[in-house]
Design an enzyme around this catalytic site. Structure first.
Site, short mmCIF file in Angstrom:
data_model
loop_
_atom_site.label_atom_id
_atom_site.label_comp_id
_atom_site.label_asym_id
_atom_site.label_seq_id
_atom_site.Cartn_x
_atom_site.Cartn_y
_atom_site.Cartn_z
N ALA A 116 36.11 44.98 30.54
CA ALA A 116 35.22 43.99 31.15
C ALA A 116 35.47 43.91 32.65
CB ALA A 116 35.40 42.63 30.50
N VAL A 175 42.78 45.80 26.10
CA VAL A 175 41.87 46.89 26.46
C VAL A 175 40.46 46.35 26.73
CG1 VAL A 175 40.84 49.07 25.69
CG2 VAL A 175 43.25 48.61 25.25
N CYS A 176 40.03 45.38 25.93
CA CYS A 176 38.69 44.80 26.14
C CYS A 176 38.63 44.05 27.47
CB CYS A 176 38.32 43.88 24.98
SG CYS A 176 38.12 44.78 23.42
N THR A 177 39.71 43.39 27.83
CA THR A 177 39.76 42.69 29.12
C THR A 177 39.72 43.71 30.26
OG1 THR A 177 40.97 40.85 28.15
CG2 THR A 177 41.13 41.14 30.55
N LYS A 192 36.77 42.82 20.94
CA LYS A 192 37.18 41.42 20.94
C LYS A 192 37.55 40.94 22.35
CE LYS A 192 39.41 38.18 18.03
NZ LYS A 192 38.26 37.31 18.09
#
Length: 149
Positions: free
Chosen positions: A49, A44-46, A39
């Protein structure tokens, strides 16, 4: 997860470029990184990325494309890409079909896609598969160099 040397499944998804992205057509004879994540805008996804963003010059030097894929819609992807200045495309797998074809959707959690990075060689064969790539301490340059052989 899929295995090393498996042929990566082809797919077509909408992209933040405003066009549709088809793996076998758009990455014809080009190695690439497909990274699946749960998401946009989550911590963590940020971080993931931004890890790809921060190594993007190295990847460009090695002529390896990066493509991020999650279930977020294109509008959310565009905001995420702009806020964190991501220099690569994000694709929307809204219904999780592509995640399922890459064996990343657990049967007991059908609305979730596991965080996994696949390195594909120029013939779309899987050269590497990693969960939580940036937290493993692996050297991205060494990993990506596998794609050049």
């Amino acid at each position: 997860m899929l295995h090393i040397k498996d042929k990566a499944p082809n797919f077509t998804l909408p992209s933040t470029s405003g066009k549709t992205f088809t793996l076998y057509k758009d990455m014809l004879l080009k190695p690439c990184i497909l990274y699946f994540y749960p998401k946009d805008f989550t911590p963590v996804c940020t971080e993931q990325a931004c890890g790809f963003r921060d190594t993007f010059d190295l990847l460009r030097e090695l002529d390896v494309q990066v493509i991020g894929i999650s279930r977020d819609d294109i509008e959310t992807h565009l905001r995420f890409r702009e806020e964190f200045k991501l220099p690569f495309e994000l694709l929307s797998d809204a219904d999780g079909t592509v995640g399922k074809s890459y064996d990343l959707v657990p049967k007991d959690m059908p609305f979730f896609t596991r965080r996994t990075t696949y390195l594909l060689d120029k013939h779309h064969a899987i050269a590497g598969a990693y969960e939580n790539l940036f937290s493993t301490g692996l050297n991205l340059k060494e990993i990506v160099s596998k794609l050049k052989h």
